[in-house]
Design a protein around this motif. Structure first.
Motif, PDB file in Angstrom:
ATOM      1  N   ASP A 112       7.171   2.314   2.732  1.00 31.20           N
ATOM      2  CA  ASP A 112       7.902   2.552   1.482  1.00 31.20           C
ATOM      3  C   ASP A 112       7.966   1.277   0.644  1.00 31.20           C
ATOM      4  O   ASP A 112       8.811   1.147  -0.231  1.00 31.20           O
ATOM      5  N   GLY A 113       7.092   0.341   0.955  1.00 28.64           N
ATOM      6  CA  GLY A 113       7.122  -0.950   0.283  1.00 28.64           C
ATOM      7  C   GLY A 113       7.623  -2.054   1.195  1.00 28.64           C
ATOM      8  O   GLY A 113       7.509  -3.228   0.866  1.00 28.64           O
ATOM      9  N   ASP A 114       8.185  -1.679   2.345  1.00 26.19           N
ATOM     10  CA  ASP A 114       8.730  -2.650   3.291  1.00 26.19           C
ATOM     11  C   ASP A 114       7.907  -2.660   4.571  1.00 26.19           C
ATOM     12  O   ASP A 114       7.368  -1.639   4.992  1.00 26.19           O
ATOM     13  N   LEU A 115       7.818  -3.841   5.187  1.00 26.16           N
ATOM     14  CA  LEU A 115       7.204  -3.994   6.502  1.00 26.16           C
ATOM     15  C   LEU A 115       8.256  -4.560   7.450  1.00 26.16           C
ATOM     16  O   LEU A 115       9.118  -5.341   7.035  1.00 26.16           O
ATOM     17  N   TRP A 116       8.172  -4.171   8.718  1.00 25.07           N
ATOM     18  CA  TRP A 116       9.142  -4.605   9.726  1.00 25.07           C
ATOM     19  C   TRP A 116       8.431  -5.269  10.894  1.00 25.07           C
ATOM     20  O   TRP A 116       7.383  -4.793  11.346  1.00 25.07           O
TER      21      TRP A 116
ATOM     22  N   LYS B  80      -2.047   4.857  -1.984  1.00 19.11           N
ATOM     23  CA  LYS B  80      -3.288   4.253  -1.497  1.00 19.11           C
ATOM     24  C   LYS B  80      -2.967   3.061  -0.590  1.00 19.11           C
ATOM     25  O   LYS B  80      -3.559   2.905   0.489  1.00 19.11           O
ATOM     26  N   VAL B  81      -2.038   2.214  -1.006  1.00 19.47           N
ATOM     27  CA  VAL B  81      -1.632   1.069  -0.188  1.00 19.47           C
ATOM     28  C   VAL B  81      -1.065   1.560   1.145  1.00 19.47           C
ATOM     29  O   VAL B  81      -1.406   1.041   2.208  1.00 19.47           O
ATOM     30  N   ALA B  82      -0.215   2.586   1.086  1.00 19.54           N
ATOM     31  CA  ALA B  82       0.370   3.144   2.313  1.00 19.54           C
ATOM     32  C   ALA B  82      -0.709   3.654   3.260  1.00 19.54           C
ATOM     33  O   ALA B  82      -0.654   3.427   4.475  1.00 19.54           O
TER      34      ALA B  82
ATOM     35  N   VAL C 161      10.260  -7.414   5.478  1.00 18.87           N
ATOM     36  CA  VAL C 161       9.566  -7.923   4.297  1.00 18.87           C
ATOM     37  C   VAL C 161       9.625  -6.832   3.242  1.00 18.87           C
ATOM     38  O   VAL C 161       9.065  -5.754   3.418  1.00 18.87           O
ATOM     39  N   GLU C 162      10.348  -7.111   2.178  1.00 21.47           N
ATOM     40  CA  GLU C 162      10.447  -6.177   1.053  1.00 21.47           C
ATOM     41  C   GLU C 162       9.321  -6.516   0.085  1.00 21.47           C
ATOM     42  O   GLU C 162       9.335  -7.562  -0.561  1.00 21.47           O
ATOM     43  N   GLY C 163       8.330  -5.638   0.023  1.00 22.10           N
ATOM     44  CA  GLY C 163       7.138  -5.906  -0.759  1.00 22.10           C
ATOM     45  C   GLY C 163       7.392  -5.922  -2.256  1.00 22.10           C
ATOM     46  O   GLY C 163       8.128  -5.095  -2.785  1.00 22.10           O
TER      47      GLY C 163
ATOM     48  N   TRP D 212      -8.764  -4.338   3.388  1.00 22.63           N
ATOM     49  CA  TRP D 212      -7.888  -5.513   3.422  1.00 22.63           C
ATOM     50  C   TRP D 212      -6.722  -5.301   2.463  1.00 22.63           C
ATOM     51  O   TRP D 212      -6.901  -4.782   1.373  1.00 22.63           O
ATOM     52  N   VAL D 213      -5.535  -5.725   2.894  1.00 24.63           N
ATOM     53  CA  VAL D 213      -4.340  -5.666   2.050  1.00 24.63           C
ATOM     54  C   VAL D 213      -3.637  -7.011   2.142  1.00 24.63           C
ATOM     55  O   VAL D 213      -3.449  -7.550   3.237  1.00 24.63           O
ATOM     56  N   SER D 214      -3.259  -7.547   0.994  1.00 21.44           N
ATOM     57  CA  SER D 214      -2.461  -8.767   0.914  1.00 21.44           C
ATOM     58  C   SER D 214      -1.157  -8.395   0.223  1.00 21.44           C
ATOM     59  O   SER D 214      -1.150  -8.082  -0.967  1.00 21.44           O
ATOM     60  N   LEU D 215      -0.070  -8.394   0.983  1.00 24.94           N
ATOM     61  CA  LEU D 215       1.229  -7.969   0.457  1.00 24.94           C
ATOM     62  C   LEU D 215       2.125  -9.192   0.297  1.00 24.94           C
ATOM     63  O   LEU D 215       2.302  -9.962   1.239  1.00 24.94           O
ATOM     64  N   THR D 216       2.657  -9.385  -0.896  1.00 24.31           N
ATOM     65  CA  THR D 216       3.631 -10.454  -1.126  1.00 24.31           C
ATOM     66  C   THR D 216       5.010  -9.831  -1.225  1.00 24.31           C
ATOM     67  O   THR D 216       5.161  -8.694  -1.675  1.00 24.31           O
TER      68      THR D 216
END
Length: 162
Positions: free
Chosen positions: A45-49, A10-12, A120-122, A78-82
């Motif tokens: 896959d959990g990472d952003l570039w 869902k996040v993807a 960014v490794e989520g 909206w998504v807030s990724l830490t």
């Protein structure tokens, strides 16, 4: 909080198609600061570039405090990724992610040492997915006000990322 494959999917899906995000870092004095960054289109896959210039002052924030947040969204999604950020200087990865949009900002090319990646490794992603568009969301608030009920703000979850 969940770490189910469906929630991660869902996040993807919510991130897919997003062009920009606000990358928030911590300055040396402890204050938070954000900047708009162009997301690189890769299968999530959990990472952003992100691409950046090696001498960008905010890259020092990542060195001293690698915990970051990336805010993404449009319309009712909206998504807030830490996660944890790091600077990556890998020419092969830069070539893989290179596109004409990046070239407009960084014409020196992916081989140039002044061009780096930020990965960014989520750790977690919190999302809000409102039904319909802005008009539907506004109507939901009007209906809630008229009926004394809570507005339908859609789906919300916090997801542990792999």
């Amino acid at each position: 909080m969940t770490d189910s494959p469906d929630a991660i999917h869902k996040v993807a899906e919510l991130i897919k198609g997003q062009k920009f995000g606000f990358l928030t870092t911590t300055m040396p004095d402890g204050r938070l600061t954000s900047r708009p960054m162009s997301l690189q289109e890769v299968e999530f896959d959990g990472d952003l570039w992100f691409f950046a210039e090696h001498d960008a002052p905010w890259l020092g924030h990542i060195t001293t405090s690698p915990q970051v947040n990336v805010g993404l969204g449009s319309g009712g999604t909206w998504v807030s990724l830490t996660g944890t950020a790091r600077v990556v200087d890998d020419v092969a990865k830069k070539r893989e992610l290179w596109n004409s949009g990046v070239e407009a900002w960084l014409p020196q090319g992916p081989e140039d040492p002044s061009v780096v990646l930020v990965k960014v490794e989520g750790d977690t992603a919190e999302y809000w997915d409102s039904p319909g568009n802005r008009l539907a969301t506004a109507l939901s608030f009007v209906k809630a006000k008229a009926t004394g009920s809570r507005p339908d703000t859609g789906e919300k979850d916090v997801v542990d990322l792999p």
